[in-house]
Design a protein around this motif. Structure first.
Motif, PDB file in Angstrom:
ATOM      1  N   PHE A  14       1.003  -1.106  -0.006  1.00 12.82           N
ATOM      2  CA  PHE A  14      -0.074  -0.061  -0.005  1.00 12.82           C
ATOM      3  C   PHE A  14       0.753   1.282  -0.066  1.00 12.82           C
ATOM      4  O   PHE A  14       0.475   2.107  -0.359  1.00 12.82           O
ATOM      5  N   GLY A  15       1.883   1.151   0.470  1.00 13.82           N
ATOM      6  CA  GLY A  15       3.235   2.374   0.589  1.00 13.82           C
ATOM      7  C   GLY A  15       3.620   2.727  -0.766  1.00 13.82           C
ATOM      8  O   GLY A  15       3.928   3.909  -0.884  1.00 13.82           O
ATOM      9  N   PHE A  16       3.471   1.710  -1.762  1.00  7.98           N
ATOM     10  CA  PHE A  16       3.651   1.804  -2.892  1.00  7.98           C
ATOM     11  C   PHE A  16       3.149   3.144  -3.839  1.00  7.98           C
ATOM     12  O   PHE A  16       3.319   3.803  -4.748  1.00  7.98           O
ATOM     13  N   PHE A  17       1.942   3.372  -3.210  1.00  3.42           N
ATOM     14  CA  PHE A  17       0.791   4.242  -3.888  1.00  3.42           C
ATOM     15  C   PHE A  17       0.716   5.597  -3.270  1.00  3.42           C
ATOM     16  O   PHE A  17       0.816   5.608  -2.054  1.00  3.42           O
ATOM     17  N   ASP A  18       0.679   6.730  -4.098  1.00  2.00           N
ATOM     18  CA  ASP A  18       1.018   7.986  -3.511  1.00  2.00           C
ATOM     19  C   ASP A  18      -0.649   8.554  -2.892  1.00  2.00           C
ATOM     20  O   ASP A  18      -0.759   9.448  -2.146  1.00  2.00           O
ATOM     21  N   ASN A  19      -1.595   7.765  -3.479  1.00  2.00           N
ATOM     22  CA  ASN A  19      -3.210   8.536  -3.140  1.00  2.00           C
ATOM     23  C   ASN A  19      -4.099   7.291  -3.134  1.00  2.00           C
ATOM     24  O   ASN A  19      -3.744   6.115  -3.399  1.00  2.00           O
ATOM     25  N   TRP A  20      -5.000   7.699  -2.481  1.00  2.00           N
ATOM     26  CA  TRP A  20      -6.235   6.671  -2.192  1.00  2.00           C
ATOM     27  C   TRP A  20      -6.820   6.260  -3.484  1.00  2.00           C
ATOM     28  O   TRP A  20      -7.337   5.090  -3.539  1.00  2.00           O
ATOM     29  N   MET A  21      -6.864   6.920  -4.647  1.00  2.00           N
ATOM     30  CA  MET A  21      -7.519   6.448  -5.748  1.00  2.00           C
ATOM     31  C   MET A  21      -6.708   5.398  -6.255  1.00  2.00           C
ATOM     32  O   MET A  21      -7.293   4.484  -6.643  1.00  2.00           O
ATOM     33  N   ASP A  22      -5.486   5.197  -6.159  1.00  2.00           N
ATOM     34  CA  ASP A  22      -4.525   4.261  -6.750  1.00  2.00           C
ATOM     35  C   ASP A  22      -4.724   3.146  -5.680  1.00  2.00           C
ATOM     36  O   ASP A  22      -4.650   1.983  -6.174  1.00  2.00           O
ATOM     37  N   ARG A  23      -4.788   3.272  -4.294  1.00  2.00           N
ATOM     38  CA  ARG A  23      -4.916   2.157  -3.526  1.00  2.00           C
ATOM     39  C   ARG A  23      -6.366   1.735  -3.535  1.00  2.00           C
ATOM     40  O   ARG A  23      -6.497   0.304  -3.641  1.00  2.00           O
ATOM     41  N   TYR A  24      -7.445   2.255  -3.826  1.00  2.00           N
ATOM     42  CA  TYR A  24      -8.586   1.604  -4.283  1.00  2.00           C
ATOM     43  C   TYR A  24      -8.646   0.659  -5.452  1.00  2.00           C
ATOM     44  O   TYR A  24      -8.999  -0.369  -5.570  1.00  2.00           O
ATOM     45  N   GLN A  25      -8.102   1.113  -6.474  1.00  2.00           N
ATOM     46  CA  GLN A  25      -7.656   0.559  -7.703  1.00  2.00           C
ATOM     47  C   GLN A  25      -7.030  -0.957  -7.416  1.00  2.00           C
ATOM     48  O   GLN A  25      -7.204  -1.776  -7.782  1.00  2.00           O
ATOM     49  N   TYR A  26      -6.110  -0.568  -6.641  1.00  2.00           N
ATOM     50  CA  TYR A  26      -5.090  -1.833  -6.223  1.00  2.00           C
ATOM     51  C   TYR A  26      -6.186  -2.846  -5.453  1.00  2.00           C
ATOM     52  O   TYR A  26      -6.041  -4.003  -5.740  1.00  2.00           O
ATOM     53  N   ILE A  27      -7.003  -2.346  -4.553  1.00  2.00           N
ATOM     54  CA  ILE A  27      -7.893  -3.308  -3.872  1.00  2.00           C
ATOM     55  C   ILE A  27      -8.690  -4.036  -4.699  1.00  2.00           C
ATOM     56  O   ILE A  27      -8.910  -5.131  -4.669  1.00  2.00           O
ATOM     57  N   ILE A  28      -9.276  -3.208  -5.649  1.00  2.00           N
ATOM     58  CA  ILE A  28     -10.083  -3.862  -6.695  1.00  2.00           C
ATOM     59  C   ILE A  28      -9.565  -4.679  -7.444  1.00  2.00           C
ATOM     60  O   ILE A  28      -9.890  -5.904  -7.745  1.00  2.00           O
ATOM     61  N   ASP A  29      -8.107  -4.612  -7.913  1.00  2.00           N
ATOM     62  CA  ASP A  29      -7.145  -5.500  -8.486  1.00  2.00           C
ATOM     63  C   ASP A  29      -7.074  -6.815  -7.958  1.00  2.00           C
ATOM     64  O   ASP A  29      -7.167  -7.772  -8.199  1.00  2.00           O
ATOM     65  N   LEU A  30      -6.850  -6.696  -6.566  1.00  2.17           N
ATOM     66  CA  LEU A  30      -6.783  -7.968  -5.578  1.00  2.17           C
ATOM     67  C   LEU A  30      -8.138  -8.817  -5.683  1.00  2.17           C
ATOM     68  O   LEU A  30      -8.187  -9.974  -5.714  1.00  2.17           O
ATOM     69  N   GLY A  31      -9.065  -7.956  -5.631  1.00  2.00           N
ATOM     70  CA  GLY A  31     -10.574  -8.567  -5.540  1.00  2.00           C
ATOM     71  C   GLY A  31     -10.700  -9.688  -6.835  1.00  2.00           C
ATOM     72  O   GLY A  31     -11.280 -10.589  -6.821  1.00  2.00           O
ATOM     73  N   ARG A  32     -10.285  -8.917  -8.128  1.00  2.00           N
ATOM     74  CA  ARG A  32     -10.426  -9.711  -9.226  1.00  2.00           C
ATOM     75  C   ARG A  32      -9.534 -11.032  -9.314  1.00  2.00           C
ATOM     76  O   ARG A  32      -9.816 -11.973 -10.124  1.00  2.00           O
ATOM     77  N   GLU A  33      -8.799 -10.963  -8.121  1.00  2.00           N
ATOM     78  CA  GLU A  33      -7.852 -12.462  -8.289  1.00  2.00           C
ATOM     79  C   GLU A  33      -8.372 -13.551  -7.503  1.00  2.00           C
ATOM     80  O   GLU A  33      -7.828 -14.632  -7.430  1.00  2.00           O
TER      81      GLU A  33
END
Length: 138
Positions: A14-33
């Motif tokens: 989560f520290g790799f992302f500068d903002n919460w929009m990128d973190r939300y997208q990462y969370i969504i990507d994790l869910g797709r897996e």
């Protein structure tokens, strides 16, 4: 990998992302897996109450560990499930019970989720802890 290592790894990711929009997208990507959940488990018996979206969690004991399969019909919630599974899936009941849910505060999830998503996250965690308590008692 221990639960502490899993939490540390998530915090680092989560520290790799500068903002919460990128973190939300990462969370969504994790869910797709998440692996697909069989339709026979998408029934009221496995539905988690307290979640605005549909969430189903099925568990089974595999040797000394509890294995959870879960999904949601909402992308962000499926991602939250993926985060929860990284910490709690395939652990012994004792290890689950000894693992406080502090990672979600450390990740900043609690302050960035809507109240209904926070309630759903807590309902999922409560269910996992209840399963672990029942299994630990035998």
């Amino acid at each position: 990998m221990s639960t502490e290592q899993a939490k540390a790894e998530l915090i680092e990711e989560f520290g790799f992302f500068d903002n919460w929009m990128d973190r939300y997208q990462y969370i969504i990507d994790l869910g797709r897996e998440l692996p697909p959940l069989p339709d026979e488990w998408k029934v009221a018996q496995y539905r988690i109450e307290g979640c605005q979206s549909n969430v189903w969690i099925h568990h089974q004991r595999e040797g000394d560990v509890l294995h959870f399969d879960a999904t949601s019909d909402a992308a962000i919630v499926a991602g939250l499930i993926a985060v929860v599974m990284r910490i709690y899936n395939d652990r012994s009941a004792e290890e689950i019970l000894a693992t406080p849910p502090d990672a979600f505060k450390q990740l900043g999830l609690e302050q960035h989720l809507s109240p209904t998503r926070n309630n759903g996250l807590h309902a999922m965690l409560a269910h996992i802890y209840q399963v672990a308590e029942r299994e630990a008692r035998g």
